[in-house]
Motif scaffolding. Structure first.
Motif, short mmCIF file in Angstrom:
data_model
loop_
_atom_site.label_atom_id
_atom_site.label_comp_id
_atom_site.label_asym_id
_atom_site.label_seq_id
_atom_site.Cartn_x
_atom_site.Cartn_y
_atom_site.Cartn_z
N ILE A 1 0.84 -1.19 0.00
CA ILE A 1 0.00 0.00 0.00
C ILE A 1 0.88 1.25 0.00
O ILE A 1 1.94 1.29 0.63
N ASP A 2 0.43 2.25 -0.74
CA ASP A 2 1.11 3.55 -0.77
C ASP A 2 0.55 4.39 0.37
O ASP A 2 -0.67 4.51 0.53
N LEU A 3 1.45 4.98 1.15
CA LEU A 3 1.03 5.70 2.35
C LEU A 3 0.84 7.19 2.08
O LEU A 3 1.42 7.75 1.14
N VAL A 4 0.03 7.82 2.89
CA VAL A 4 -0.20 9.26 2.81
C VAL A 4 1.13 9.99 3.00
O VAL A 4 1.92 9.66 3.88
N LYS A 5 1.38 11.02 2.15
CA LYS A 5 2.66 11.74 2.22
C LYS A 5 2.50 13.13 1.59
O LYS A 5 1.39 13.52 1.20
N GLU A 6 3.60 13.87 1.45
CA GLU A 6 3.56 15.21 0.90
C GLU A 6 3.07 15.19 -0.54
O GLU A 6 3.48 14.35 -1.35
N ALA A 7 2.21 16.15 -0.88
CA ALA A 7 1.63 16.21 -2.22
C ALA A 7 2.71 16.41 -3.29
O ALA A 7 2.58 15.92 -4.41
N SER A 8 3.81 17.10 -2.96
CA SER A 8 4.86 17.36 -3.95
C SER A 8 5.52 16.07 -4.41
O SER A 8 5.89 15.92 -5.59
N VAL A 9 5.70 15.12 -3.50
CA VAL A 9 6.29 13.82 -3.85
C VAL A 9 5.36 13.07 -4.81
O VAL A 9 5.79 12.48 -5.80
N LEU A 10 4.08 13.13 -4.52
CA LEU A 10 3.09 12.45 -5.36
C LEU A 10 3.00 13.09 -6.74
O LEU A 10 2.94 12.39 -7.76
#
Length: 324
Positions: free
Chosen positions: A194-203
């Motif tokens: 699963i991909d975890l919640v993180k900074e929008a810039s990385v996404l």
């Protein structure tokens, strides 16, 4: 693959008819949206493998590192004798690390994928590199009813679903898949990424790579419709759009009309106004606790969790109790 195993391709006309029916439905609804499974024809599967090599696309690099570091622990959770079912198997790159941590004579490997030629090519390569491994490929849409090979005597069935592909499902679809998996893996378990919640810039960087490979992958949905169904639309009529939607904790991918245009399919015209989109994919991001709770509602019991130092990605072992 064992000598004598014969794979029979699904009828091309039946596949094309289903694609056409789903595309008509996608274009007729408001807002327009189609399942991401249609990314994965042979061309799309190749493009996705290129995406996985991109420096911006952290999920693959991070998950591979977790598998390299913890494959023995993961294999130990599965047990000594297993039928290993990989959902959405693709190029079989990640499962090699897991299979390498298992005694070869203790595992039957069942890779399941919707793209037959891509899957069989990957199986040929795996068989050459791991002689003696029992490989039973299944070309199927694993989200729909399918028949797995019988589990070998004395083995338990376990699943492997890497790549955070569960994030491409709506919450209802994810729940339905987990319930299906809990049933067919009863007495074993599921190892899932699963991909975890993180900074929008990385996404944002991961889904808008500078080389434009993700854009080509996205646009291939309509190119596939042109090749296989004779769809007609302007060559420069659509552009790639990907962004993070914080309200749903998901990346969304769309094909956006660059100007007012009409897409023709089987003699029917579907109009787009400038800026209107066809929603092609979403990728939900989870917390470990939130995903474990969703899996528990589907019938799984939480087990070991492996995460990277950045807290960007996780592999979860979920136990599936035997049916009483």
């Amino acid at each position: 693959m064992k000598p004598g195993i014969e794979w029979r391709a699904p009828r091309a006309d039946a596949e094309a008819a289903q694609f056409a029916a789903d595309l008509h439905a996608a274009l007729a609804r408001t807002p327009k949206a189609i399942s991401p499974k249609y990314f994965y024809d042979e061309a799309g599967s190749r493009l996705f493998e290129q995406i996985c090599e991109l420096p911006e696309y952290y999920p693959t690099h991070t998950e591979l590192a977790l598998l390299q570091r913890h494959a023995r622990d993961m294999a130990a959770q599965m047990g000594h004798r297993v039928q290993l079912v990989e959902y959405g198997a693709g190029a079989l790159r990640k499962v090699r690390l897991l299979l390498g941590a298992m005694p070869r004579d203790s595992v039957q490997f069942v890779p399941v994928d919707i793209s037959g030629p891509h899957l069989l090519g990957a199986c040929d390569g795996l068989a050459a590199d791991m002689p003696g491994l029992d490989i039973q490929p299944l070309v199927a849409d694993f989200t729909r009813p399918h028949s797995l090979p019988p589990c070998p005597a004395g083995a338990r069935r376990v699943g492997f679903f890497p790549g955070s592909s569960i994030g491409n499902f709506t919450p209802a679809e994810a729940d339905a898949f987990l319930r299906l998996a809990a049933g067919e893996l009863a007495g074993g378990g599921l190892l899932i990424g699963i991909d975890l919640v993180k900074e929008a810039s990385v996404l944002h960087a991961a889904y808008n790579d500078t080389a434009g490979v993700t854009a080509a992958f996205n646009l291939n949905v309509l190119e596939r419709a042109r090749r296989e169904l004779g769809a007609e639309f302007p060559d420069d009529g659509f552009e790639h759009l990907a962004f993070y939607n914080p309200a749903y904790r998901r990346i969304e991918m769309h094909l956006r009309a660059t100007r007012p245009l009409s897409l023709q399919l089987d003699g029917q015209h579907y109009d787009f106004h400038e800026g209107e989109t066809l929603h092609t994919e979403h990728s939900h991001k989870y917390t470990v606790a939130g995903f474990q709770a969703m899996a528990a509602r589907a019938g799984f019991e939480p087990g070991t969790v492996w995460t990277d130092a950045n807290g960007w990605f996780a592999l979860l072992w979920l136990r599936s109790p035997s049916v009483p």
